[in-house]
Design an enzyme around this catalytic site. Structure first.
Site, PDB file in Angstrom:
ATOM      1  N   ARG A 184       0.489 -10.145  22.103  1.00  0.00           N
ATOM      2  CA  ARG A 184       0.369  -8.697  21.894  1.00  0.00           C
ATOM      3  C   ARG A 184       1.581  -8.088  21.186  1.00  0.00           C
ATOM      4  O   ARG A 184       1.796  -6.881  21.242  1.00  0.00           O
ATOM      5  CB  ARG A 184       0.084  -7.963  23.202  1.00  0.00           C
ATOM      6  CG  ARG A 184      -1.233  -8.367  23.841  1.00  0.00           C
ATOM      7  CD  ARG A 184      -1.600  -7.464  25.004  1.00  0.00           C
ATOM      8  NE  ARG A 184      -2.914  -7.838  25.530  1.00  0.00           N
ATOM      9  CZ  ARG A 184      -3.097  -8.713  26.516  1.00  0.00           C
ATOM     10  NH1 ARG A 184      -2.044  -9.294  27.079  1.00  0.00           N
ATOM     11  NH2 ARG A 184      -4.303  -9.002  26.937  1.00  0.00           N
TER      12      ARG A 184
ATOM     13  N   LYS B  23       2.251  -2.839   6.934  1.00  0.00           N
ATOM     14  CA  LYS B  23       0.862  -3.306   6.858  1.00  0.00           C
ATOM     15  C   LYS B  23       0.835  -4.828   6.933  1.00  0.00           C
ATOM     16  O   LYS B  23       1.588  -5.513   6.244  1.00  0.00           O
ATOM     17  CB  LYS B  23       0.200  -2.846   5.564  1.00  0.00           C
ATOM     18  CG  LYS B  23      -0.325  -1.425   5.597  1.00  0.00           C
ATOM     19  CD  LYS B  23      -1.167  -1.140   4.363  1.00  0.00           C
ATOM     20  CE  LYS B  23      -1.791   0.237   4.417  1.00  0.00           C
ATOM     21  NZ  LYS B  23      -2.628   0.507   3.220  1.00  0.00           N
TER      22      LYS B  23
ATOM     23  N   GLU C 238       3.554  -2.900  -9.512  1.00  0.00           N
ATOM     24  CA  GLU C 238       3.760  -2.068  -8.326  1.00  0.00           C
ATOM     25  C   GLU C 238       4.922  -1.098  -8.525  1.00  0.00           C
ATOM     26  O   GLU C 238       4.902   0.017  -7.999  1.00  0.00           O
ATOM     27  CB  GLU C 238       3.988  -2.942  -7.095  1.00  0.00           C
ATOM     28  CG  GLU C 238       2.747  -3.681  -6.622  1.00  0.00           C
ATOM     29  CD  GLU C 238       1.675  -2.776  -6.011  1.00  0.00           C
ATOM     30  OE1 GLU C 238       1.982  -1.630  -5.646  1.00  0.00           O
ATOM     31  OE2 GLU C 238       0.526  -3.221  -5.907  1.00  0.00           O
TER      32      GLU C 238
ATOM     33  N   LYS D 186       8.531   4.291  -1.126  1.00  0.00           N
ATOM     34  CA  LYS D 186       7.553   3.859  -0.133  1.00  0.00           C
ATOM     35  C   LYS D 186       7.975   4.271   1.271  1.00  0.00           C
ATOM     36  O   LYS D 186       7.138   4.672   2.090  1.00  0.00           O
ATOM     37  CB  LYS D 186       7.326   2.349  -0.198  1.00  0.00           C
ATOM     38  CG  LYS D 186       6.203   1.923   0.751  1.00  0.00           C
ATOM     39  CD  LYS D 186       5.685   0.545   0.498  1.00  0.00           C
ATOM     40  CE  LYS D 186       4.464   0.281   1.381  1.00  0.00           C
ATOM     41  NZ  LYS D 186       3.951  -1.095   1.211  1.00  0.00           N
TER      42      LYS D 186
ATOM     43  N   GLU E  57      -1.703   5.634   7.784  1.00  0.00           N
ATOM     44  CA  GLU E  57      -2.694   6.040   6.786  1.00  0.00           C
ATOM     45  C   GLU E  57      -3.787   6.919   7.412  1.00  0.00           C
ATOM     46  O   GLU E  57      -4.974   6.791   7.091  1.00  0.00           O
ATOM     47  CB  GLU E  57      -3.320   4.797   6.127  1.00  0.00           C
ATOM     48  CG  GLU E  57      -3.851   5.062   4.722  1.00  0.00           C
ATOM     49  CD  GLU E  57      -4.229   3.790   3.992  1.00  0.00           C
ATOM     50  OE1 GLU E  57      -3.531   3.433   3.041  1.00  0.00           O
ATOM     51  OE2 GLU E  57      -5.218   3.143   4.381  1.00  0.00           O
TER      52      GLU E  57
ATOM     53  N   ARG F 193      -0.453   8.434   2.826  1.00  0.00           N
ATOM     54  CA  ARG F 193      -0.159   7.044   2.477  1.00  0.00           C
ATOM     55  C   ARG F 193      -1.172   6.479   1.485  1.00  0.00           C
ATOM     56  O   ARG F 193      -0.891   5.490   0.791  1.00  0.00           O
ATOM     57  CB  ARG F 193      -0.110   6.195   3.751  1.00  0.00           C
ATOM     58  CG  ARG F 193       0.367   4.782   3.515  1.00  0.00           C
ATOM     59  CD  ARG F 193       0.753   4.069   4.792  1.00  0.00           C
ATOM     60  NE  ARG F 193       1.155   2.707   4.519  1.00  0.00           N
ATOM     61  CZ  ARG F 193       1.812   1.926   5.361  1.00  0.00           C
ATOM     62  NH1 ARG F 193       2.143   2.379   6.552  1.00  0.00           N
ATOM     63  NH2 ARG F 193       2.142   0.694   5.033  1.00  0.00           N
TER      64      ARG F 193
ATOM     65  N   ASN G 129      -2.440   3.539  -2.858  1.00  0.00           N
ATOM     66  CA  ASN G 129      -3.602   2.803  -3.364  1.00  0.00           C
ATOM     67  C   ASN G 129      -3.901   3.108  -4.834  1.00  0.00           C
ATOM     68  O   ASN G 129      -4.933   2.663  -5.358  1.00  0.00           O
ATOM     69  CB  ASN G 129      -4.840   3.135  -2.524  1.00  0.00           C
ATOM     70  CG  ASN G 129      -4.740   2.617  -1.107  1.00  0.00           C
ATOM     71  OD1 ASN G 129      -4.141   1.567  -0.865  1.00  0.00           O
ATOM     72  ND2 ASN G 129      -5.303   3.343  -0.163  1.00  0.00           N
TER      73      ASN G 129
ATOM     74  N   HIS H 138      -5.617   0.614  -7.091  1.00  0.00           N
ATOM     75  CA  HIS H 138      -6.168  -0.460  -6.273  1.00  0.00           C
ATOM     76  C   HIS H 138      -7.684  -0.401  -6.124  1.00  0.00           C
ATOM     77  O   HIS H 138      -8.303  -1.418  -5.802  1.00  0.00           O
ATOM     78  CB  HIS H 138      -5.522  -0.452  -4.882  1.00  0.00           C
ATOM     79  CG  HIS H 138      -4.104  -0.930  -4.885  1.00  0.00           C
ATOM     80  ND1 HIS H 138      -3.103  -0.297  -5.589  1.00  0.00           N
ATOM     81  CD2 HIS H 138      -3.511  -1.996  -4.272  1.00  0.00           C
ATOM     82  CE1 HIS H 138      -1.964  -0.941  -5.407  1.00  0.00           C
ATOM     83  NE2 HIS H 138      -2.179  -1.969  -4.616  1.00  0.00           N
TER      84      HIS H 138
ATOM     85  N   HIS I 267      -8.912  -3.959  -6.790  1.00  0.00           N
ATOM     86  CA  HIS I 267      -9.476  -4.865  -5.785  1.00  0.00           C
ATOM     87  C   HIS I 267     -10.866  -5.352  -6.194  1.00  0.00           C
ATOM     88  O   HIS I 267     -11.233  -6.500  -5.915  1.00  0.00           O
ATOM     89  CB  HIS I 267      -9.548  -4.164  -4.429  1.00  0.00           C
ATOM     90  CG  HIS I 267      -8.242  -4.161  -3.696  1.00  0.00           C
ATOM     91  ND1 HIS I 267      -8.055  -3.515  -2.508  1.00  0.00           N
ATOM     92  CD2 HIS I 267      -7.045  -4.741  -3.987  1.00  0.00           C
ATOM     93  CE1 HIS I 267      -6.803  -3.685  -2.094  1.00  0.00           C
ATOM     94  NE2 HIS I 267      -6.186  -4.421  -2.976  1.00  0.00           N
TER      95      HIS I 267
ATOM     96  N   HIS J 126      -2.583  -9.944  -8.672  1.00  0.00           N
ATOM     97  CA  HIS J 126      -2.833  -8.647  -8.052  1.00  0.00           C
ATOM     98  C   HIS J 126      -2.274  -7.526  -8.932  1.00  0.00           C
ATOM     99  O   HIS J 126      -2.923  -6.498  -9.141  1.00  0.00           O
ATOM    100  CB  HIS J 126      -2.188  -8.602  -6.669  1.00  0.00           C
ATOM    101  CG  HIS J 126      -2.270  -7.280  -5.996  1.00  0.00           C
ATOM    102  ND1 HIS J 126      -3.455  -6.734  -5.549  1.00  0.00           N
ATOM    103  CD2 HIS J 126      -1.306  -6.369  -5.691  1.00  0.00           C
ATOM    104  CE1 HIS J 126      -3.222  -5.549  -5.000  1.00  0.00           C
ATOM    105  NE2 HIS J 126      -1.923  -5.305  -5.076  1.00  0.00           N
TER     106      HIS J 126
END
Length: 370
Positions: free
Chosen positions: A127, A149, A191, A233, A243, A248, A252, A255, A259, A272
């Site tokens: 956990r 993330k 990026e 960031k 988010e 946030r 993206n 993206h 994606h 990417h």
């Protein structure tokens, strides 16, 4: 050149430092001894991949050992395929076999795949145990190592299973970039460009003037690009840690289409960053219609991406297939595709876009590739 230290302050979390500089990997152990969350760890586990291990695993473990830590390691296959339920299951089993306890910690040594995988392993094993990010790619230094993330992919799409887990420390050793392949360098440059467009005139026009130097891997420019990206960031994440407030989601930018490109072309066909750069070009053009994106921003962004070695892709998929892929992405809401669109440099809007508008834009995009 002295290292740069950037402190990330996120409400409800312990502040953590991002150290950027040549040779900081050699001081990793000493830095961790100064961290309350890690200093007393009976064992550290370094998770890395088959590409990075021969280059930097010994140096990382030597630094940890010199600081008095007992360090084990797990080496996973390189590439996006390691961000899978199968590999994370093997990592969990290995962690248990090593006898890791809740006061142990994980060190993620590698690029974005390793960072996401190791962060997810640390956030879920028992956990949650502490994780330290030691990124070795430009992309991971400017983006994925900061902000917390983590995740793995499913067959249905990227990062559909994941958690938020802030690192205890980030060690961005720019010396490791010397071995980065050109494709991966350009991936990171995308990026940086994304951050610059969304952040401010200051960042954007600095990058526009420094693009040739960054593409050529100038050390001073690279360090500043990383620092500027991390500051940007960190500020965004501090405003919207999970988010949930819509802030946030600016991260993206590029993206949504990116994606979809990765999914339909096959993961690994394009980097990417190359897919995100294509998505930025698409979003800026879509923004002209929906949020009044100035023509000169569209043209100047194209100029920036070209200078960074990120030309338009010579690839397209049918508009209907692209739209379907976008709807499967986790950023979609109730079947509606959302785009981050630049109203101008430093000003963006999160827009729910109707299917017919997207299809028309995708047909234009597809036709331009013919």
């Amino acid at each position: 050149m002295p290292a740069t230290k950037i402190v990330v302050n996120i409400p409800g979390e312990e502040p953590y430092a991002v150290r950027v500089g040549a040779g900081v990997l050699g001081g990793l152990g000493e830095a961790l001894r100064a961290l309350p969350a890690v200093a007393a760890a009976p064992r550290l586990l370094v998770i890395t991949d088959e590409n990075v291990a021969p280059l930097y695993l010994d140096a990382a473990k030597a630094s940890l050992s010199a600081a008095g830590f007992r360090a084990a390691d797990i080496v996973v296959p390189a590439g996006e395929g390691s961000k899978s339920l199968a590999v994370i299951g093997e990592v969990w089993e290995a962690m248990a076999a090593l006898g890791l306890t809740r006061d142990c910690a994980v060190v993620a040594l590698g690029g974005g795949v390793v960072g996401d995988l190791a962060g997810f392993a640390a956030s879920t094993y028992m956990r949650g145990i502490a994780v330290v990010q030691a990124p070795t790619t430009l992309l991971a230094m400017v983006d994925s190592s900061v902000g917390g993330k983590t995740g793995v992919n499913l067959e249905a799409g990227k990062n559909l299973v994941g958690t938020f887990k802030q690192p205890a420390h980030v060690c961005a050793c720019t010396s490791t970039l010397a071995t980065l392949p050109e494709r991966e360098w350009r991936c990171g440059c995308a990026e940086v460009a994304k951050a610059a467009v969304i952040d401010s005139d200051d960042f954007f026009f600095w990058l526009l003037g420094s693009a040739d130097a960054l593409a050529a891997r100038d050390e001073a420019v690279t360090a500043e690009a990383i620092a500027r990206s991390v500051v940007f960031k960190a500020r965004v994440v501090a405003e919207d840690k999970e988010e949930s407030r819509g802030v946030r989601e600016c991260l993206n930018y590029g993206h949504t289409l990116g994606h979809a490109v990765e999914a339909l072309a096959g993961y690994g066909t394009f980097s990417h960053g190359a897919a995100v750069a294509e998505g930025m070009r698409f979003a800026a053009r879509l923004g002209r219609e929906l949020v009044g994106t100035p023509d000169d921003l569209v043209a100047t962004q194209d100029e920036l991406l070209d200078a960074l070695g990120l030309p338009p892709l010579e690839w397209a998929a049918p508009a209907a297939d692209m739209l379907a892929a976008m709807k499967r992405d986790k950023k979609a809401r109730a079947g509606v595709v959302r785009f981050v669109l630049p109203a101008d440099v430093g000003r963006w809007e999160l827009v729910d876009v109707a299917d017919d508008v997207i299809l028309a834009a995708l047909r234009d995009w597809e036709a331009a590739k013919a």
